[in-house]
Design a protein around this motif. Structure first.
Motif, PDB file in Angstrom:
ATOM      1  N   LEU A   1       0.874  -1.168   0.000  1.00 29.19           N
ATOM      2  CA  LEU A   1       0.000   0.000   0.000  1.00 29.19           C
ATOM      3  C   LEU A   1       0.909   1.214   0.000  1.00 29.19           C
ATOM      4  CD1 LEU A   1      -2.784  -0.777   2.660  1.00 29.19           C
ATOM      5  CD2 LEU A   1      -3.042  -0.664   0.176  1.00 29.19           C
ATOM      6  N   ALA A   2       0.426   2.302  -0.564  1.00 25.93           N
ATOM      7  CA  ALA A   2       1.196   3.541  -0.567  1.00 25.93           C
ATOM      8  C   ALA A   2       0.279   4.701  -0.233  1.00 25.93           C
ATOM      9  CB  ALA A   2       1.836   3.767  -1.934  1.00 25.93           C
ATOM     10  N   VAL A   3       0.835   5.689   0.446  1.00 22.86           N
ATOM     11  CA  VAL A   3       0.144   6.965   0.589  1.00 22.86           C
ATOM     12  C   VAL A   3       0.962   7.982  -0.184  1.00 22.86           C
ATOM     13  CG1 VAL A   3      -1.077   6.483   2.742  1.00 22.86           C
ATOM     14  CG2 VAL A   3       1.205   7.478   2.817  1.00 22.86           C
ATOM     15  N   LEU A   4       0.255   8.828  -0.906  1.00 23.41           N
ATOM     16  CA  LEU A   4       0.885   9.772  -1.829  1.00 23.41           C
ATOM     17  C   LEU A   4       0.365  11.177  -1.548  1.00 23.41           C
ATOM     18  CD1 LEU A   4       0.220   7.626  -5.028  1.00 23.41           C
ATOM     19  CD2 LEU A   4       2.321   7.652  -3.639  1.00 23.41           C
ATOM     20  N   ALA A   5       1.267  12.117  -1.456  1.00 23.03           N
ATOM     21  CA  ALA A   5       0.892  13.521  -1.261  1.00 23.03           C
ATOM     22  C   ALA A   5       0.575  14.118  -2.625  1.00 23.03           C
ATOM     23  CB  ALA A   5       2.019  14.284  -0.579  1.00 23.03           C
ATOM     24  N   MET A   6      -0.707  14.243  -2.899  1.00 23.79           N
ATOM     25  CA  MET A   6      -1.161  14.763  -4.187  1.00 23.79           C
ATOM     26  C   MET A   6      -2.166  15.880  -3.934  1.00 23.79           C
ATOM     27  SD  MET A   6      -1.564  11.178  -6.272  1.00 23.79           S
ATOM     28  CE  MET A   6      -1.482  11.972  -7.886  1.00 23.79           C
TER      29      MET A   6
ATOM     30  N   TRP B   1       4.579  -5.474   9.204  1.00 23.52           N
ATOM     31  CA  TRP B   1       5.506  -5.157   8.121  1.00 23.52           C
ATOM     32  C   TRP B   1       6.278  -6.379   7.651  1.00 23.52           C
ATOM     33  CZ3 TRP B   1       3.009  -1.194   7.380  1.00 23.52           C
ATOM     34  CH2 TRP B   1       2.765  -0.210   8.332  1.00 23.52           C
ATOM     35  N   MET B   2       6.347  -6.547   6.343  1.00 28.32           N
ATOM     36  CA  MET B   2       7.150  -7.606   5.734  1.00 28.32           C
ATOM     37  C   MET B   2       8.515  -7.082   5.323  1.00 28.32           C
ATOM     38  SD  MET B   2       5.382 -10.346   5.933  1.00 28.32           S
ATOM     39  CE  MET B   2       6.159 -11.466   4.779  1.00 28.32           C
ATOM     40  N   SER B   3       8.637  -5.765   5.220  1.00 34.67           N
ATOM     41  CA  SER B   3       9.896  -5.137   4.840  1.00 34.67           C
ATOM     42  C   SER B   3      10.034  -3.857   5.652  1.00 34.67           C
ATOM     43  CB  SER B   3       9.884  -4.830   3.343  1.00 34.67           C
ATOM     44  OG  SER B   3      11.056  -4.164   2.968  1.00 34.67           O
ATOM     45  N   THR B   4      11.180  -3.687   6.292  1.00 36.87           N
ATOM     46  CA  THR B   4      11.425  -2.486   7.077  1.00 36.87           C
ATOM     47  C   THR B   4      12.839  -1.992   6.825  1.00 36.87           C
ATOM     48  OG1 THR B   4      12.161  -3.781   8.977  1.00 36.87           O
ATOM     49  CG2 THR B   4       9.827  -3.131   8.929  1.00 36.87           C
ATOM     50  N   PRO B   5      13.078  -0.709   7.041  1.00 36.20           N
ATOM     51  CA  PRO B   5      12.089   0.312   7.353  1.00 36.20           C
ATOM     52  C   PRO B   5      11.178   0.573   6.156  1.00 36.20           C
ATOM     53  CG  PRO B   5      14.205   1.341   6.912  1.00 36.20           C
ATOM     54  CD  PRO B   5      14.422  -0.154   6.891  1.00 36.20           C
ATOM     55  N   LEU B   6      10.086   1.267   6.421  1.00 30.41           N
ATOM     56  CA  LEU B   6       9.158   1.600   5.349  1.00 30.41           C
ATOM     57  C   LEU B   6       9.864   2.491   4.336  1.00 30.41           C
ATOM     58  CD1 LEU B   6       5.956   2.381   7.444  1.00 30.41           C
ATOM     59  CD2 LEU B   6       6.714   0.198   6.499  1.00 30.41           C
ATOM     60  N   ALA B   7       9.412   2.433   3.089  1.00 32.00           N
ATOM     61  CA  ALA B   7       9.992   3.259   2.019  1.00 32.00           C
ATOM     62  C   ALA B   7       9.351   4.641   2.086  1.00 32.00           C
ATOM     63  CB  ALA B   7       9.749   2.618   0.664  1.00 32.00           C
ATOM     64  N   VAL B   8      10.135   5.598   2.551  1.00 35.43           N
ATOM     65  CA  VAL B   8       9.618   6.944   2.761  1.00 35.43           C
ATOM     66  C   VAL B   8      10.369   7.917   1.865  1.00 35.43           C
ATOM     67  CG1 VAL B   8       9.244   8.770   4.465  1.00 35.43           C
ATOM     68  CG2 VAL B   8       9.092   6.373   5.158  1.00 35.43           C
ATOM     69  N   GLY B   9       9.613   8.772   1.190  1.00 33.65           N
ATOM     70  CA  GLY B   9      10.188   9.826   0.371  1.00 33.65           C
ATOM     71  C   GLY B   9       9.576  11.154   0.741  1.00 33.65           C
ATOM     72  N   VAL B  10       9.936  12.180   0.046  1.00 29.51           N
ATOM     73  CA  VAL B  10       9.426  13.513   0.369  1.00 29.51           C
ATOM     74  C   VAL B  10       7.913  13.622   0.179  1.00 29.51           C
ATOM     75  CG1 VAL B  10      11.619  14.658  -0.116  1.00 29.51           C
ATOM     76  CG2 VAL B  10       9.908  14.455  -1.938  1.00 29.51           C
ATOM     77  N   ASP B  11       7.349  12.738  -0.648  1.00 31.83           N
ATOM     78  CA  ASP B  11       5.933  12.843  -0.975  1.00 31.83           C
ATOM     79  C   ASP B  11       5.183  11.511  -0.905  1.00 31.83           C
ATOM     80  OD1 ASP B  11       7.146  11.620  -3.118  1.00 31.83           O
ATOM     81  OD2 ASP B  11       6.475  13.082  -4.612  1.00 31.83           O
ATOM     82  N   HIS B  12       5.769  10.519  -0.231  1.00 31.39           N
ATOM     83  CA  HIS B  12       5.115   9.213  -0.182  1.00 31.39           C
ATOM     84  C   HIS B  12       5.633   8.349   0.967  1.00 31.39           C
ATOM     85  CE1 HIS B  12       8.861   8.239  -2.306  1.00 31.39           C
ATOM     86  NE2 HIS B  12       8.721   7.039  -1.742  1.00 31.39           N
TER      87      HIS B  12
ATOM     88  N   ASN C   1       4.972  -2.432   2.811  1.00 34.29           N
ATOM     89  CA  ASN C   1       4.857  -3.834   2.420  1.00 34.29           C
ATOM     90  C   ASN C   1       4.323  -4.583   3.637  1.00 34.29           C
ATOM     91  OD1 ASN C   1       6.681  -6.662   2.110  1.00 34.29           O
ATOM     92  ND2 ASN C   1       5.531  -5.974   0.337  1.00 34.29           N
ATOM     93  N   LEU C   2       3.066  -5.011   3.544  1.00 34.49           N
ATOM     94  CA  LEU C   2       2.374  -5.607   4.679  1.00 34.49           C
ATOM     95  C   LEU C   2       2.196  -7.112   4.533  1.00 34.49           C
ATOM     96  CD1 LEU C   2       0.473  -2.661   4.083  1.00 34.49           C
ATOM     97  CD2 LEU C   2       0.149  -3.311   6.452  1.00 34.49           C
ATOM     98  N   SER C   3       2.092  -7.755   5.678  1.00 37.27           N
ATOM     99  CA  SER C   3       1.808  -9.184   5.729  1.00 37.27           C
ATOM    100  C   SER C   3       0.371  -9.427   5.270  1.00 37.27           C
ATOM    101  CB  SER C   3       1.988  -9.686   7.163  1.00 37.27           C
ATOM    102  OG  SER C   3       1.500 -10.997   7.296  1.00 37.27           O
ATOM    103  N   PHE C   4       0.195 -10.425   4.431  1.00 38.21           N
ATOM    104  CA  PHE C   4      -1.148 -10.792   3.987  1.00 38.21           C
ATOM    105  C   PHE C   4      -1.724 -11.752   5.027  1.00 38.21           C
ATOM    106  CE2 PHE C   4      -4.292 -12.908   1.211  1.00 38.21           C
ATOM    107  CZ  PHE C   4      -4.927 -11.782   0.738  1.00 38.21           C
ATOM    108  N   SER C   5      -2.029 -11.193   6.197  1.00 42.45           N
ATOM    109  CA  SER C   5      -2.559 -11.979   7.312  1.00 42.45           C
ATOM    110  C   SER C   5      -3.319 -11.046   8.245  1.00 42.45           C
ATOM    111  CB  SER C   5      -1.423 -12.676   8.080  1.00 42.45           C
ATOM    112  OG  SER C   5      -0.682 -11.731   8.816  1.00 42.45           O
TER     113      SER C   5
END
Length: 116
Positions: free
Chosen positions: A5-10, A63-74, A78-82
């Motif tokens: 999942l992603a959150v995007l600053a738009m 979380w399945m992957s850490t740290p989360l992928a963080v950028g200036v605008d997002h 990567n989450l566990s399917f559980s």
């Protein structure tokens, strides 16, 4: 198994096509740097206060992957399917709405836009 999942600053004119294009840019090596979007900063701080993405990790971490992928605008997660991810998904949805971020599901190609 996992999913992203992603959150995007738009801006308010965002639609699914624009969200898809932005997600692809955020995942590319050509992602632009710049000033941090405060909405992303607040989202990330609140999310990781409830679901840490740095060690030590609890056995029920979503979380399945850490740290989360963080950028200036997002933030890309990567989450566990559980069921371990249920509470995190609810929090992600709530915080995305609170901070008026677009929630992007790359698996279904669906964009959840902040309500006006």
């Amino acid at each position: 198994m996992s999913f992203d999942l992603a959150v995007l600053a738009m801006d308010a004119s965002a639609d699914a096509a624009a969200a898809r294009a932005m997600f692809e840019r955020c995942n590319s090596v050509n992602h632009a740097d710049g000033d941090l979007d405060e909405r992303v900063v607040e989202f990330y701080e609140r999310l990781r206060s409830q679901f840490p993405d740095h060690p030590p990790h609890s056995a029920d971490s979503p979380w399945m992957s850490t740290p989360l992928a963080v950028g200036v605008d997002h933030v890309i997660m990567n989450l566990s399917f559980s069921s371990k991810s249920d509470a995190a998904i609810k929090t992600i949805e709530e915080l995305a709405g609170k901070y008026r971020l677009v929630l992007w599901d790359p698996q279904s190609q669906d964009a959840y836009l902040p309500s006006n």
